[in-house]
Design a protein around this motif. Sequence first.
Motif, mmCIF file in Angstrom:
data_model
loop_
_atom_site.group_PDB
_atom_site.id
_atom_site.type_symbol
_atom_site.label_atom_id
_atom_site.label_comp_id
_atom_site.label_asym_id
_atom_site.label_seq_id
_atom_site.Cartn_x
_atom_site.Cartn_y
_atom_site.Cartn_z
ATOM 1 N N LEU A 7 28.440 -12.504 -33.939
ATOM 2 C CA LEU A 7 28.340 -12.515 -32.478
ATOM 3 C C LEU A 7 29.715 -12.554 -31.809
ATOM 4 C CD1 LEU A 7 26.560 -12.662 -29.962
ATOM 5 C CD2 LEU A 7 26.475 -15.149 -30.256
ATOM 6 N N GLY A 8 30.600 -13.407 -32.304
ATOM 7 C CA GLY A 8 31.929 -13.505 -31.698
ATOM 8 C C GLY A 8 32.701 -12.198 -31.727
ATOM 9 N N PRO A 9 32.869 -11.579 -32.902
ATOM 10 C CA PRO A 9 33.571 -10.297 -32.950
ATOM 11 C C PRO A 9 32.920 -9.211 -32.095
ATOM 12 C CG PRO A 9 33.419 -11.242 -35.135
ATOM 13 C CD PRO A 9 32.572 -12.104 -34.240
ATOM 14 N N MET A 10 31.576 -9.211 -32.043
ATOM 15 C CA MET A 10 30.878 -8.221 -31.236
ATOM 16 C C MET A 10 31.275 -8.336 -29.763
ATOM 17 S SD MET A 10 26.751 -7.883 -30.591
ATOM 18 C CE MET A 10 26.452 -8.263 -32.318
ATOM 19 N N LEU A 11 31.301 -9.563 -29.250
ATOM 20 C CA LEU A 11 31.640 -9.781 -27.848
ATOM 21 C C LEU A 11 33.123 -9.532 -27.588
ATOM 22 C CD1 LEU A 11 29.339 -12.841 -27.449
ATOM 23 C CD2 LEU A 11 29.204 -10.807 -26.013
ATOM 24 N N ASP A 12 33.970 -9.846 -28.557
ATOM 25 C CA ASP A 12 35.397 -9.574 -28.384
ATOM 26 C C ASP A 12 35.658 -8.070 -28.372
ATOM 27 O OD1 ASP A 12 38.125 -11.128 -28.420
ATOM 28 O OD2 ASP A 12 38.410 -9.367 -29.686
ATOM 29 N N ASP A 13 34.978 -7.332 -29.238
ATOM 30 C CA ASP A 13 35.145 -5.880 -29.246
ATOM 31 C C ASP A 13 34.665 -5.259 -27.940
ATOM 32 O OD1 ASP A 13 36.353 -5.638 -31.716
ATOM 33 O OD2 ASP A 13 34.483 -5.271 -32.806
ATOM 34 N N LEU A 14 33.584 -5.805 -27.367
ATOM 35 C CA LEU A 14 33.116 -5.317 -26.074
ATOM 36 C C LEU A 14 34.202 -5.465 -25.012
ATOM 37 C CD1 LEU A 14 29.427 -6.573 -25.681
ATOM 38 C CD2 LEU A 14 30.217 -4.203 -25.710
ATOM 39 N N GLN A 15 34.843 -6.631 -24.984
ATOM 40 C CA GLN A 15 35.889 -6.865 -23.985
ATOM 41 C C GLN A 15 37.093 -5.960 -24.226
ATOM 42 O OE1 GLN A 15 36.367 -11.195 -22.757
ATOM 43 N NE2 GLN A 15 35.166 -11.461 -24.621
ATOM 44 N N TYR A 16 37.438 -5.770 -25.476
ATOM 45 C CA TYR A 16 38.577 -4.909 -25.821
ATOM 46 C C TYR A 16 38.302 -3.467 -25.398
ATOM 47 C CZ TYR A 16 42.402 -3.058 -28.701
ATOM 48 O OH TYR A 16 43.550 -2.439 -29.152
ATOM 49 N N THR A 17 37.075 -3.016 -25.618
ATOM 50 C CA THR A 17 36.707 -1.643 -25.265
ATOM 51 C C THR A 17 36.626 -1.449 -23.756
ATOM 52 O OG1 THR A 17 35.454 -1.399 -27.329
ATOM 53 C CG2 THR A 17 34.945 0.157 -25.552
ATOM 54 N N LEU A 18 36.018 -2.420 -23.065
ATOM 55 C CA LEU A 18 35.746 -2.283 -21.625
ATOM 56 C C LEU A 18 36.909 -2.733 -20.746
ATOM 57 C CD1 LEU A 18 32.076 -3.594 -21.691
ATOM 58 C CD2 LEU A 18 32.835 -1.213 -21.608
ATOM 59 N N GLY A 19 37.791 -3.552 -21.290
ATOM 60 C CA GLY A 19 38.946 -4.000 -20.520
ATOM 61 C C GLY A 19 38.646 -5.101 -19.529
ATOM 62 N N GLU A 20 37.567 -5.863 -19.748
ATOM 63 C CA GLU A 20 37.242 -6.974 -18.862
ATOM 64 C C GLU A 20 36.380 -7.981 -19.602
ATOM 65 O OE1 GLU A 20 35.102 -4.933 -15.712
ATOM 66 O OE2 GLU A 20 33.183 -5.427 -16.636
ATOM 67 N N GLY A 21 36.372 -9.231 -19.086
ATOM 68 C CA GLY A 21 35.556 -10.270 -19.688
ATOM 69 C C GLY A 21 36.280 -11.611 -19.671
ATOM 70 N N PRO A 22 35.614 -12.672 -20.107
ATOM 71 C CA PRO A 22 36.171 -14.024 -19.994
ATOM 72 C C PRO A 22 37.443 -14.241 -20.802
ATOM 73 C CG PRO A 22 34.138 -14.024 -21.288
ATOM 74 C CD PRO A 22 34.240 -12.687 -20.658
ATOM 75 N N THR A 23 37.507 -13.681 -22.002
ATOM 76 C CA THR A 23 38.711 -13.851 -22.826
ATOM 77 C C THR A 23 39.923 -13.235 -22.140
ATOM 78 O OG1 THR A 23 37.361 -13.820 -24.845
ATOM 79 C CG2 THR A 23 39.714 -13.402 -25.100
ATOM 80 N N LEU A 24 39.755 -12.034 -21.604
ATOM 81 C CA LEU A 24 40.865 -11.355 -20.927
ATOM 82 C C LEU A 24 41.260 -12.087 -19.652
ATOM 83 C CD1 LEU A 24 39.759 -7.636 -21.410
ATOM 84 C CD2 LEU A 24 41.347 -8.976 -22.786
#
Length: 237
Positions: free
Chosen positions: A63-80
């Motif tokens: 789950l963690g890597p999946m959500l991190d990859d989403l943010q990396y691909t989309l360029g937005e999210g809580p980590t960023l």
Amino acid sequence: MPRAEIDTLFDRLRHTVRTGRSLDALSPGATARLLGHDALTLCLATPRGHLELVWSDDAAGRLGPMLDDLQYTLGEGPTLDAARTGRTITEPDLTRTPIDRWPQFLPAATTTPARAVVAVPLRLGIVPAGVLTVYRIHPGPPTAQQQQATERFARAALTLLLRTSPARLLTGEHGTGLALHRAEVHQAAGVLAVQLRLPLDQALLRLRAHAYTHDLALLDVARDILTHRLHLNDGTA
């Protein structure tokens, strides 16, 4: 989250420090559970300001890597956002977060089991160093005890991570999830840069755009390029 579980985790951290080991001595999945979460990711900031995932949960479904990859691909999210602002980002229910906060990330994230997220920025003095992000599959804010333990662990994890050789991160020699998660993405970007005669940053953008446009996982696109199953040209998104 029982106090005994927190004590167990920090006893392991102290033992790791005393024995001179690095973060690979700990299981990310077990760490997430001891902190009262279901998944976690730890990203390091590169000199160019990008975030690279180097340590993540080993739970079923990743789950963690999946959500991190989403943010990396989309360029937005809580980590960023945590990396950009230097502030802890807490969202107790992703299904109730206003869509204009992360208009691309939220619809994708809510198709996963994740419902709550906390992203803690890591700093070396005043220098941004990375982000620890934790996820839970049930909505609700973290307790004060969970929040304090998560932030305390984030500081300790950065110290341990700095003991790790960058070369070992690249080769993925560590167990328990300590490795450069997107190494194949960068390899594929290098291939594209040569094929399309693009700067490396633009080749990486092309990869991300293709994954987003075709609703594909970024790592799958990278692997298809590296195994010659996918060929992008100047007219391909």
